[in-house]
Design a protein around this motif. Structure first.
Motif, short mmCIF file in Angstrom:
data_model
loop_
_atom_site.label_atom_id
_atom_site.label_comp_id
_atom_site.label_asym_id
_atom_site.label_seq_id
_atom_site.Cartn_x
_atom_site.Cartn_y
_atom_site.Cartn_z
N GLY A 34 -15.54 35.38 -71.67
CA GLY A 34 -16.02 34.13 -72.23
C GLY A 34 -17.00 33.35 -71.38
O GLY A 34 -17.51 32.31 -71.82
N ASP A 35 -17.27 33.80 -70.15
CA ASP A 35 -18.25 33.11 -69.31
C ASP A 35 -19.67 33.36 -69.83
O ASP A 35 -19.97 34.43 -70.36
CB ASP A 35 -18.18 33.60 -67.86
N ALA A 36 -20.54 32.39 -69.63
CA ALA A 36 -21.95 32.61 -69.90
C ALA A 36 -22.49 33.66 -68.94
O ALA A 36 -22.04 33.75 -67.79
CB ALA A 36 -22.73 31.31 -69.75
N PRO A 37 -23.45 34.48 -69.37
CA PRO A 37 -24.02 35.50 -68.47
C PRO A 37 -24.64 34.87 -67.22
O PRO A 37 -24.95 33.67 -67.19
CB PRO A 37 -25.10 36.17 -69.34
N LEU A 38 -24.83 35.70 -66.20
CA LEU A 38 -25.34 35.20 -64.92
C LEU A 38 -26.66 34.46 -65.09
O LEU A 38 -26.84 33.37 -64.51
CB LEU A 38 -25.51 36.37 -63.95
N GLU A 39 -27.59 35.02 -65.84
CA GLU A 39 -28.89 34.38 -65.99
C GLU A 39 -28.76 32.99 -66.61
O GLU A 39 -29.45 32.05 -66.21
CB GLU A 39 -29.81 35.26 -66.86
N THR A 40 -27.85 32.84 -67.56
CA THR A 40 -27.62 31.53 -68.18
C THR A 40 -27.00 30.57 -67.18
O THR A 40 -27.38 29.39 -67.11
CB THR A 40 -26.71 31.68 -69.41
N GLN A 41 -26.05 31.06 -66.40
CA GLN A 41 -25.43 30.22 -65.37
C GLN A 41 -26.49 29.66 -64.42
O GLN A 41 -26.49 28.46 -64.10
CB GLN A 41 -24.41 31.04 -64.57
#
Length: 240
Positions: A34-41
């Protein structure tokens, strides 16, 4: 200003180390949970916005930076709790193992079995009949959480149940807390601090929270996850 350095622990496991002032922390998302992908983070961080993961990363970086500013280790005066072994091949010095299934149940050790809420309640009841009750420490997320259902499962199996990532009271014996995304909860229940199966920098962030709250947490946490990845320069520096 926030600096970041992308890294890969394996083909699928990617994250980034961040530096804020003189403090360091890890950003290691699990999109499948459920975490946002790394690039979005990282894009959100550039805009000054945070997610539960990066909010905690910034807080841990601040703690690290403050200690570096004083010229001390964040672990000065603290003792990191012992850990369970992540897998079925626990070395002799480990007395507890955390399993992600029951394909191979090791001898000797206490068992913490995590089903990641993949089962239905009735499926778990069937599997529980074949488990060594006298060596079960707890079962983590046997099925999706429902207070009444979990209460019934506890009564029928006589096993302790652990809830991961969330806080609830009914039907729960143990809370599994990941400092990478969670604050320490206010609860009287047993707390098992675990890493986010992330970079060693993140692993030591979880270890710091466990050590800082040693009187409140289980004597066996889940802080030994670097052994799940291929060795790198950071992992080589870890001394157990």
């Amino acid at each position: 200003m926030i600096w970041y350095w992308p890294y890969a622990l394996s083909e699928k496991r990617r994250g980034a180390l961040i530096r804020v002032g003189s403090g360091f922390a890890d950003v290691h998302p699990w999109p499948e949970l459920g975490d946002a992908p790394l690039e979005t983070q990282l894009d959100l961080l550039r805009r000054g916005e945070t997610t539960p993961l990066t909010k905690r990363s910034l807080e841990l970086a601040k703690i690290d930076g403050a200690a570096r500013g004083r010229g001390v280790s964040v672990f000065d005066g603290l003792q990191i709790p012992l850990s369970h072994w992540p897998g079925s091949d626990a070395p002799p010095e480990f007395d507890t193992a955390k399993l992600k299934g029951i394909d191979r149940i090791p001898d000797r050790v206490r068992l913490r079995i995590d089903f990641n809420a993949r089962l239905r309640a009735e499926e778990f009841l069937m599997l529980a009949e074949g488990l060594p009750l006298d060596r079960i420490d707890f079962i983590e997320d046997p099925c999706p959480y429902d207070g009444a259902t979990w209460t019934a499962l506890r009564e029928q199996t006589r096993m302790r149940l652990a809830l991961d990532r969330f806080q609830a009271e009914e039907g729960v014996d143990v809370l599994v807390v990941k400092p990478a995304i969670q604050e320490m909860p206010q609860t009287q229940k047993e707390i098992v601090i675990t890493s986010y199966m992330d970079h060693p920098v993140g692993q030591f962030g979880a270890a710091y929270v466990a050590a800082k709250n040693a009187r409140r947490v289980s004597p066996r946490c889940g802080l030994f996850t670097h052994v799940l990845y291929q060795r790198n320069d950071f992992i080589e520096m870890i001394r157990s």
